[in-house]
Design a protein around this motif. Structure first.
Motif, PDB file in Angstrom:
ATOM      1  N   ILE A   1       0.827  -1.194   0.000  1.00  0.00           N
ATOM      2  CA  ILE A   1       0.000   0.000   0.000  1.00  0.00           C
ATOM      3  C   ILE A   1       0.868   1.252   0.000  1.00  0.00           C
ATOM      4  CG2 ILE A   1      -1.874   1.186   1.201  1.00  0.00           C
ATOM      5  CD1 ILE A   1      -2.479  -1.589   0.077  1.00  0.00           C
TER       6      ILE A   1
ATOM      7  N   PHE B   1       1.163   7.492  -6.288  1.00  0.00           N
ATOM      8  CA  PHE B   1       0.237   8.632  -6.335  1.00  0.00           C
ATOM      9  C   PHE B   1       0.991   9.943  -6.109  1.00  0.00           C
ATOM     10  CE2 PHE B   1      -3.130  11.161  -4.134  1.00  0.00           C
ATOM     11  CZ  PHE B   1      -3.857  11.408  -5.269  1.00  0.00           C
TER      12      PHE B   1
ATOM     13  N   ASP C   1      -9.287  -6.175   7.827  1.00  0.00           N
ATOM     14  CA  ASP C   1      -8.171  -5.229   7.729  1.00  0.00           C
ATOM     15  C   ASP C   1      -7.589  -5.227   6.324  1.00  0.00           C
ATOM     16  OD1 ASP C   1      -6.165  -3.569   8.355  1.00  0.00           O
ATOM     17  OD2 ASP C   1      -5.067  -4.953   9.632  1.00  0.00           O
ATOM     18  N   THR C   2      -7.291  -6.439   5.824  1.00  0.00           N
ATOM     19  CA  THR C   2      -6.685  -6.553   4.503  1.00  0.00           C
ATOM     20  C   THR C   2      -7.642  -6.103   3.414  1.00  0.00           C
ATOM     21  OG1 THR C   2      -5.563  -8.428   5.425  1.00  0.00           O
ATOM     22  CG2 THR C   2      -5.355  -8.117   3.094  1.00  0.00           C
TER      23      THR C   2
ATOM     24  N   GLU D   1      -7.401  -2.425   3.322  1.00  0.00           N
ATOM     25  CA  GLU D   1      -6.105  -2.028   2.753  1.00  0.00           C
ATOM     26  C   GLU D   1      -6.142  -2.146   1.232  1.00  0.00           C
ATOM     27  OE1 GLU D   1      -2.927  -1.514   4.209  1.00  0.00           O
ATOM     28  OE2 GLU D   1      -3.061  -2.208   6.268  1.00  0.00           O
ATOM     29  N   THR D   2      -6.795  -3.214   0.752  1.00  0.00           N
ATOM     30  CA  THR D   2      -6.915  -3.377  -0.699  1.00  0.00           C
ATOM     31  C   THR D   2      -7.720  -2.241  -1.302  1.00  0.00           C
ATOM     32  OG1 THR D   2      -6.846  -5.732  -0.310  1.00  0.00           O
ATOM     33  CG2 THR D   2      -7.535  -5.022  -2.471  1.00  0.00           C
TER      34      THR D   2
ATOM     35  N   VAL E   1      -7.742   0.785  -0.162  1.00  0.00           N
ATOM     36  CA  VAL E   1      -6.826   1.932  -0.209  1.00  0.00           C
ATOM     37  C   VAL E   1      -5.938   1.852  -1.441  1.00  0.00           C
ATOM     38  CG1 VAL E   1      -4.898   3.057   0.937  1.00  0.00           C
ATOM     39  CG2 VAL E   1      -6.810   2.284   2.257  1.00  0.00           C
ATOM     40  N   PHE E   2      -5.455   0.654  -1.738  1.00  0.00           N
ATOM     41  CA  PHE E   2      -4.651   0.416  -2.942  1.00  0.00           C
ATOM     42  C   PHE E   2      -5.425   0.813  -4.198  1.00  0.00           C
ATOM     43  CE2 PHE E   2      -3.537  -2.536  -6.360  1.00  0.00           C
ATOM     44  CZ  PHE E   2      -2.201  -2.294  -6.473  1.00  0.00           C
TER      45      PHE E   2
ATOM     46  N   ALA F   1      -5.698   4.604  -4.469  1.00  0.00           N
ATOM     47  CA  ALA F   1      -4.451   5.265  -4.851  1.00  0.00           C
ATOM     48  C   ALA F   1      -4.204   5.109  -6.344  1.00  0.00           C
ATOM     49  CB  ALA F   1      -3.283   4.691  -4.057  1.00  0.00           C
ATOM     50  N   ILE F   2      -4.432   3.889  -6.871  1.00  0.00           N
ATOM     51  CA  ILE F   2      -4.199   3.677  -8.304  1.00  0.00           C
ATOM     52  C   ILE F   2      -5.203   4.475  -9.128  1.00  0.00           C
ATOM     53  CG2 ILE F   2      -4.082   1.944 -10.109  1.00  0.00           C
ATOM     54  CD1 ILE F   2      -1.811   1.627  -8.350  1.00  0.00           C
TER      55      ILE F   2
ATOM     56  N   GLY G   1      -6.644   7.257  -8.305  1.00  0.00           N
ATOM     57  CA  GLY G   1      -6.239   8.668  -8.276  1.00  0.00           C
ATOM     58  C   GLY G   1      -5.109   8.944  -9.231  1.00  0.00           C
TER      59      GLY G   1
END
Lengths: 130, 92, 118, 81, 246
Positions: free
Chosen positions: A97, A104, E69-70, E73-74, E76-77, E80-81, E83
């Motif tokens: 992450i 980004f 949790d994971t 997190e995925t 969030v990944f 980010a991509i 964005g």
């Protein structure tokens, strides 16, 4: 535990603390945005290494927390010498992450370079950002 | 046999460690960029071999996957830097 | 049989360590990049491929590893083959780029690449 | 015992090269230094018995991250003022 | 050198403080397993068929005990991509000619790319038995297109079938697979992110660890294709981007 082992362990911990401080200096003081990105990555890696260090056990026959073949005695053996699996599970997601977030940030830097023709924070500040 | 192996380890590990430190000194002093990248290469392959030796030292089969990855990955940096240098030369 | 394998593998590991040390000293002492490339070859081929094959022989020959010796031997042999394939390509492209970008000052005796260029 | 010595040396190399990477003005050299720091941290993770993390960390920080930085340098300019 | 003096100062400070700490005994290294880690290890290894279905403690914590949790997190990944891709939504001129590296490197790269694909697939598919898993395999997979991109050119990657659109589609398929595997047990009377009541532990006498193998495969596709899409964009030279007309 002998004095030399204690010295080496304290050295490892203090060197990591020093790396964190250096990377904080890099994030705060270096003007270039790319350099800030490098420092940010070093900070993240060092923090991950710290988390792993908390789960380690300083004994010689030490093993990763994976069982090769199931047997009653094998599990006992593993419990005697395996390291803590929980920090490792937390850090794996943190690494991937963190890489996505870094990508980004890199794209943001490229966008800043397109807009202002510079990646220097002092140059960018001249354009009237508060 | 285990005892003999630990004697071999006692001789081999200082050799590898001193080699890694000397490579690191070259990387610090290296005047041009290719020197540094060459030192990175040497350190990576050296550490890949060192990891394989340590897998026997720790007697764990799960540690042996790491050297394959490190050896496959080590020459990527060469290619990126070479591409950058060559393309800079073209544009000029 | 296993003793012979073990002795051979240990010798290869020690030779690899020595090659590594000599390669490192050469990398430190040689005057310019193209000469250092030669020392780096000793450091990678002699210092990584030979001990990796040695590790696979040691793993085959050592009884204290139990049944996990075959995966260790196979994986380290594969790693050795990968290094054998990949390290020369890395050195080659680095030398090519350094020559093409004219980064290194060196005393020329003979430069075939430059002569070929129009 | 000996693995603690190796751990200390790898962390020391990581400290020295992160300092050099942060204070270097030529960004391409800084990428090289940060690659050495990544390899040193990889062997530290290995000694701390985390093979899962070594697999992810080597691929990320040696393979992908240096590529990202070099593309970034190619787009924005090589020297820090 | 101006930079060596502060470095030597830092090193000296670290050594002196380490000696002081060692003599005073401020920091002591742990030799025992912490209770939480011991709990997880024991829980993973219960019985011959393993409580979480996997002898690998890290993967079973990652996708079973702390699965939610994971999952986040995925996401969030994913964000980010997304964005990053949004920032680069410009028109792109066709790349006319691109520099390729020498023949030696191209030949080695062909072999190395195939090797990387094999190694990453083995890491991801054996993630429940040996160290490895979706995240590790995916980040290894993303290096192969990157290698082809650098050694050959962008065009070869696109003519051989891996365009930007297709990479985004593959990544979305991976994320949909993760979501389905996580939410499917809710309709069948199970719990969210809990594998064993619904998914089989053994398929054809092979330990497949319930849903762990599905999560690993889908995460492998998602991470690999996500990074590939980003690098397909960032490798375009800056002068080929065209300003959008207002």
């Amino acid at each position: 535990m002998s004095l030399f082992e204690l010295f080496l362990w304290s050295f490892v911990v203090l060197a990591l603390v020093a790396t964190v401080l250096i990377s904080l200096y890099g994030i705060a003081k270096r003007p270039n945005l790319v350099k800030k990105l490098i420092a940010l990555t070093i900070l993240g890696d060092t923090a991950n290494l710290f988390v792993i260090l908390f789960g380690y056990r300083l004994i010689y026959p030490v093993a990763p927390p994976v069982l090769a073949q199931w047997s009653e005695s094998g599990v006992k053996e593993l419990l005697r010498k395996a390291v803590d699996p929980l920090p490792q599970a937390l850090v794996i997601t943190a690494i991937v992450i963190g890489m996505a977030v870094n990508i980004f940030i890199a794209f943001l830097i490229i966008q800043a370079h397109r807009l202002y023709r510079s990646v220097d924070t002092r140059e960018i500040a001249k354009y009237g950002g508060e | 046999m285990e005892h003999a192996f630990f004697i071999v380890m006692g001789i081999a590990i200082p050799l590898y460690l001193s080699a890694i430190v000397i490579y690191a000194i070259r990387a610090i002093r290296g005047p041009t960029v290719p020197d540094i990248i060459l030192a990175v290469d040497c350190i990576s392959f050296d550490i890949a071999a060192f990891m394989a030796v340590l897998a026997i030292y720790f007697k764990s089969v799960f540690l042996i996957g790491a050297p394959i990855i490190l050896a496959l990955w080590a020459y990527l940096l060469d290619m990126y830097v070479a591409k950058l240098l060559v393309s800079k030369e073209e544009e000029r | 049989m296993s003793t012979v394998l073990f002795a051979l593998g240990s010798a290869m590991i020690l030779i690899g360590g020595l090659c590594d040390l000599f390669g490192a000293i050469g990398l430190l002492r040689f005057p310019n990049f193209f000469l250092r490339l030669h020392a780096a070859t000793v450091g990678t081929i002699g210092g990584a491929v030979v001990p990796l094959f040695g590790v696979s022989l040691v793993a085959l020959g050592s009884d204290f590893l139990g049944s996990m010796r075959y995966p260790i031997a196979g994986a380290s042999a594969i790693t050795a083959i990968i290094v054998l394939l990949v390290a020369p390509a890395g050195s080659h492209i680095l030398a090519y780029a350094a020559h093409k970008a004219k980064l290194i000052k060196w005393k020329k005796v003979c430069d075939h690449l430059e002569a070929k260029k129009p | 015992m000996i693995h603690l010595v190796i751990l200390a040396i790898s962390v020391l190399i990581g400290l020295v090269f992160s300092y050099l990477a942060i204070t270097e003005r030529d960004l391409l050299k800084a990428v090289g230094f940060s690659a050495i720091q990544a390899v040193a941290y990889a062997i530290a993770f290995y000694l701390l018995m985390a093979p899962d993390i070594v697999l992810a960390y080597v691929a990320i920080s040696v393979g992908i991250y240096s590529a990202l930085l070099i593309f970034l340098i190619r787009k924005t300019g090589r020297y820090e003022v | 050198m101006k930079r060596t003096l502060p470095l030597l100062l830092i090193l000296a400070l670290v050594v002196v403080f380490a000696y002081l700490f060692a003599t005073k005994g401020v920091i002591s290294a742990p030799t025992e397993l912490r209770p939480l880690g011991k709990f997880y290890l024991e829980k993973c290894m219960i019985g011959g068929d393993f409580a979480a279905g996997s002898p690998e403690a890290v993967t079973s914590i990652l996708w079973d005990y702390r699965g939610l949790d994971t999952l986040f997190e995925t996401s969030v990944f994913f964000l980010a991509i997304i964005g990053s891709l949004m920032l680069f939504s410009f028109k792109v001129k066709e790349v006319v000619r691109e520099q390729e590296l020498t023949l030696v490197v191209r030949s080695v790269t062909k072999i190395a790319a195939v090797m990387i694909l094999a190694v990453s697939a083995s890491i991801a598919l054996h993630g429940h038995l040996t160290p490895g898993g979706g995240f590790q395999g995916g980040s290894a997979l993303a290096v192969a297109p990157l290698l082809v991109l650098v050694a050959f050119s962008r065009k070869i990657l696109e003519t051989s079938g891996l365009s930007l659109k297709r990479a985004i589609v593959i990544r979305s398929l991976g994320l949909m697979g993760i979501l389905l595997t996580a939410l499917l047990p809710l309709t069948l009377g199970g719990y969210i992110m809990q594998n064993l009541p619904i998914f089989p532990k053994y398929i054809a006498d092979q330990l497949t660890s319930g849903s762990l193998i599905f999560y690993n495969v889908f995460e492998y596709l998602a991470v690999g294709a996500g990074f590939t899409a980003v690098f397909l964009l960032i490798s375009i030279p800056e002068k080929n981007f065209v300003e959008e007309e207002k």
